[in-house]
Scaffold this motif. Structure first.
Motif, PDB file in Angstrom:
ATOM      1  N   GLN A   1       0.849  -1.197  -0.122  1.00 16.56           N
ATOM      2  CA  GLN A   1       0.341  -0.182   0.156  1.00 16.56           C
ATOM      3  C   GLN A   1       0.666   1.102  -0.663  1.00 16.56           C
ATOM      4  OE1 GLN A   1      -2.574  -0.804   3.393  1.00 16.56           O
ATOM      5  NE2 GLN A   1      -3.969  -1.503   1.867  1.00 16.56           N
ATOM      6  N   TYR A   2       2.337   1.155   0.400  1.00 19.74           N
ATOM      7  CA  TYR A   2       3.230   2.268   0.852  1.00 19.74           C
ATOM      8  C   TYR A   2       3.843   2.510  -0.737  1.00 19.74           C
ATOM      9  CZ  TYR A   2       6.180   5.771   1.892  1.00 19.74           C
ATOM     10  OH  TYR A   2       7.301   6.884   2.305  1.00 19.74           O
ATOM     11  N   GLY A   3       3.475   1.490  -1.497  1.00 22.70           N
ATOM     12  CA  GLY A   3       4.634   1.478  -2.375  1.00 22.70           C
ATOM     13  C   GLY A   3       5.975   1.210  -2.335  1.00 22.70           C
ATOM     14  N   TRP A   4       5.770   0.796  -1.769  1.00 25.69           N
ATOM     15  CA  TRP A   4       6.931  -0.068  -1.445  1.00 25.69           C
ATOM     16  C   TRP A   4       7.283  -2.159  -2.360  1.00 25.69           C
ATOM     17  CZ3 TRP A   4      10.342   1.157   3.936  1.00 25.69           C
ATOM     18  CH2 TRP A   4      10.727   2.495   3.389  1.00 25.69           C
ATOM     19  N   LEU A   5       6.703  -2.289  -2.203  1.00 28.32           N
ATOM     20  CA  LEU A   5       6.004  -3.441  -2.921  1.00 28.32           C
ATOM     21  C   LEU A   5       4.828  -3.622  -4.221  1.00 28.32           C
ATOM     22  CD1 LEU A   5       6.562  -5.701  -0.330  1.00 28.32           C
ATOM     23  CD2 LEU A   5       8.061  -5.172  -1.240  1.00 28.32           C
ATOM     24  N   GLU A   6       5.402  -4.901  -4.453  1.00 29.86           N
ATOM     25  CA  GLU A   6       4.411  -5.003  -6.224  1.00 29.86           C
ATOM     26  C   GLU A   6       4.532  -6.665  -5.943  1.00 29.86           C
ATOM     27  OE1 GLU A   6       6.057  -1.667  -9.144  1.00 29.86           O
ATOM     28  OE2 GLU A   6       6.501  -3.911  -9.705  1.00 29.86           O
ATOM     29  N   SER A   7       2.972  -6.775  -6.084  1.00 28.90           N
ATOM     30  CA  SER A   7       2.954  -8.386  -6.091  1.00 28.90           C
ATOM     31  C   SER A   7       2.038  -8.458  -7.612  1.00 28.90           C
ATOM     32  CB  SER A   7       1.796  -8.494  -4.448  1.00 28.90           C
ATOM     33  OG  SER A   7       0.624  -7.736  -4.675  1.00 28.90           O
ATOM     34  N   ARG A   8       2.002 -10.272  -6.975  1.00 32.71           N
ATOM     35  CA  ARG A   8       0.687 -10.614  -8.657  1.00 32.71           C
ATOM     36  C   ARG A   8       1.031 -11.669  -7.934  1.00 32.71           C
ATOM     37  NH1 ARG A   8       3.488 -14.620 -11.451  1.00 32.71           N
ATOM     38  NH2 ARG A   8       5.281 -14.946 -11.481  1.00 32.71           N
ATOM     39  N   TRP A   9      -0.603 -12.813  -8.740  1.00 33.94           N
ATOM     40  CA  TRP A   9      -0.809 -13.923  -8.047  1.00 33.94           C
ATOM     41  C   TRP A   9      -0.156 -14.980  -9.423  1.00 33.94           C
ATOM     42  CZ3 TRP A   9      -2.547 -15.918  -4.376  1.00 33.94           C
ATOM     43  CH2 TRP A   9      -3.155 -15.430  -2.988  1.00 33.94           C
ATOM     44  N   GLU A  10       0.705 -15.635  -8.314  1.00 31.81           N
ATOM     45  CA  GLU A  10       1.150 -16.771 -10.029  1.00 31.81           C
ATOM     46  C   GLU A  10       0.205 -17.449 -10.827  1.00 31.81           C
ATOM     47  OE1 GLU A  10       3.978 -20.568  -8.983  1.00 31.81           O
ATOM     48  OE2 GLU A  10       2.147 -20.948  -7.380  1.00 31.81           O
ATOM     49  N   ASP A  11      -0.073 -17.890 -11.848  1.00 30.85           N
ATOM     50  CA  ASP A  11      -0.222 -18.453 -12.616  1.00 30.85           C
ATOM     51  C   ASP A  11      -0.726 -19.802 -13.146  1.00 30.85           C
ATOM     52  OD1 ASP A  11      -3.083 -18.817 -14.855  1.00 30.85           O
ATOM     53  OD2 ASP A  11      -1.521 -17.876 -15.861  1.00 30.85           O
ATOM     54  N   ILE A  12      -1.029 -20.839 -12.515  1.00 29.54           N
ATOM     55  CA  ILE A  12      -1.162 -21.966 -12.449  1.00 29.54           C
ATOM     56  C   ILE A  12      -2.120 -22.517 -12.461  1.00 29.54           C
ATOM     57  CG2 ILE A  12       1.448 -21.893 -10.929  1.00 29.54           C
ATOM     58  CD1 ILE A  12       0.219 -23.076  -8.741  1.00 29.54           C
ATOM     59  N   ASP A  13      -1.718 -24.082 -12.785  1.00 26.72           N
ATOM     60  CA  ASP A  13      -3.205 -24.363 -12.669  1.00 26.72           C
ATOM     61  C   ASP A  13      -3.441 -25.660 -10.864  1.00 26.72           C
ATOM     62  OD1 ASP A  13      -5.302 -27.295 -12.513  1.00 26.72           O
ATOM     63  OD2 ASP A  13      -4.724 -27.494 -14.014  1.00 26.72           O
TER      64      ASP A  13
ATOM     65  N   GLU B   1       9.722  -0.031  -7.918  1.00 29.77           N
ATOM     66  CA  GLU B   1      10.857   1.083  -8.291  1.00 29.77           C
ATOM     67  C   GLU B   1      11.480   2.087  -7.288  1.00 29.77           C
ATOM     68  OE1 GLU B   1      11.742   3.651 -12.127  1.00 29.77           O
ATOM     69  OE2 GLU B   1      10.731   2.140 -12.671  1.00 29.77           O
ATOM     70  N   LYS B   2      10.283   2.476  -6.401  1.00 32.31           N
ATOM     71  CA  LYS B   2       9.854   3.480  -6.100  1.00 32.31           C
ATOM     72  C   LYS B   2      10.877   2.530  -4.220  1.00 32.31           C
ATOM     73  CE  LYS B   2       6.864   6.144  -2.304  1.00 32.31           C
ATOM     74  NZ  LYS B   2       7.522   5.986  -1.430  1.00 32.31           N
ATOM     75  N   GLY B   3      10.920   1.558  -3.966  1.00 29.83           N
ATOM     76  CA  GLY B   3      10.967   0.568  -3.259  1.00 29.83           C
ATOM     77  C   GLY B   3      12.274   0.148  -3.279  1.00 29.83           C
ATOM     78  N   ALA B   4      12.984   0.076  -4.561  1.00 33.62           N
ATOM     79  CA  ALA B   4      14.685   0.057  -4.347  1.00 33.62           C
ATOM     80  C   ALA B   4      15.334   1.182  -4.355  1.00 33.62           C
ATOM     81  CB  ALA B   4      14.272  -0.958  -6.208  1.00 33.62           C
ATOM     82  N   GLN B   5      14.752   2.246  -4.512  1.00 34.08           N
ATOM     83  CA  GLN B   5      14.606   3.834  -4.239  1.00 34.08           C
ATOM     84  C   GLN B   5      14.559   4.130  -2.768  1.00 34.08           C
ATOM     85  OE1 GLN B   5      13.416   6.721  -7.248  1.00 34.08           O
ATOM     86  NE2 GLN B   5      14.148   5.405  -8.924  1.00 34.08           N
ATOM     87  N   ASP B   6      13.989   3.868  -2.477  1.00 33.94           N
ATOM     88  CA  ASP B   6      13.353   4.379  -0.894  1.00 33.94           C
ATOM     89  C   ASP B   6      14.438   3.046   0.070  1.00 33.94           C
ATOM     90  OD1 ASP B   6      12.994   6.444  -1.926  1.00 33.94           O
ATOM     91  OD2 ASP B   6      10.986   6.076  -1.707  1.00 33.94           O
TER      92      ASP B   6
ATOM     93  N   ALA C   1      16.166   4.151   3.929  1.00 31.07           N
ATOM     94  CA  ALA C   1      14.915   4.341   4.696  1.00 31.07           C
ATOM     95  C   ALA C   1      15.513   2.796   6.231  1.00 31.07           C
ATOM     96  CB  ALA C   1      13.304   3.405   4.871  1.00 31.07           C
ATOM     97  N   LEU C   2      16.283   2.114   5.947  1.00 28.25           N
ATOM     98  CA  LEU C   2      16.445   0.994   6.312  1.00 28.25           C
ATOM     99  C   LEU C   2      17.919   1.443   7.542  1.00 28.25           C
ATOM    100  CD1 LEU C   2      16.296  -2.458   4.544  1.00 28.25           C
ATOM    101  CD2 LEU C   2      15.315  -1.702   6.386  1.00 28.25           C
ATOM    102  N   THR C   3      18.939   2.483   6.574  1.00 28.23           N
ATOM    103  CA  THR C   3      19.464   3.146   7.027  1.00 28.23           C
ATOM    104  C   THR C   3      19.363   3.816   8.594  1.00 28.23           C
ATOM    105  OG1 THR C   3      21.317   2.491   5.133  1.00 28.23           O
ATOM    106  CG2 THR C   3      22.006   4.464   6.845  1.00 28.23           C
ATOM    107  N   ARG C   4      18.741   4.524   7.905  1.00 29.72           N
ATOM    108  CA  ARG C   4      18.139   5.513   8.792  1.00 29.72           C
ATOM    109  C   ARG C   4      17.463   5.345  10.043  1.00 29.72           C
ATOM    110  NH1 ARG C   4      15.913   8.839   4.590  1.00 29.72           N
ATOM    111  NH2 ARG C   4      14.126   7.906   4.832  1.00 29.72           N
ATOM    112  N   ALA C   5      16.734   3.707  10.015  1.00 30.73           N
ATOM    113  CA  ALA C   5      16.459   3.242  10.825  1.00 30.73           C
ATOM    114  C   ALA C   5      17.200   2.699  12.035  1.00 30.73           C
ATOM    115  CB  ALA C   5      15.048   2.120  10.668  1.00 30.73           C
TER     116      ALA C   5
END
Length: 109
Positions: A50-62, A78-83, A87-91
């Protein structure tokens, strides 16, 4: 919107993604890499998506042929890879308050 809450479990999940930032990961895999119970990571994954750091998809299988339900795969956006690295360093720096002030001024002792 500021950064998501950077709890220890959130940092563990993000560190699991940063170990292989270009790869897709499914929940149980993230759980094992982060050292967290499987049920505890899904709220974190949802929040990070929801924050935009991850994207997801459902696997297409039987599911009958595979003998298991489809997996939901997550990856850094892309936003997550940049941010996320910053963010981890600051935390981590906030976790060690005063560590920078204990260093002598002017370099090595």
């Amino acid at each position: 919107m500021g950064e998501p809450r950077m709890t220890m479990p959130t940092r563990a999940v993000l560190a699991a993604f940063m170990a292989r930032p270009a790869d897709e990961h499914y929940g149980l895999e993230v759980s094992e890499a982060a050292g967290l119970a499987p049920g505890s990571i899904y709220p974190i994954l949802i929040r990070l998506e929801q924050y935009g750091w991850l994207e997801s998809r459902w696997e297409d299988i039987d599911k009958h042929a595979e003998g298991r339900p489809p997996r939901r795969y997550y990856r850094l956006s892309e936003k997550g890879a940049q941010d996320v690295p910053l963010a981890l360093t600051r935390a981590n720096e906030r976790r060690r308050p005063g560590s920078a002030s204990l260093r002598p001024q002017g370099g090595l002792m």
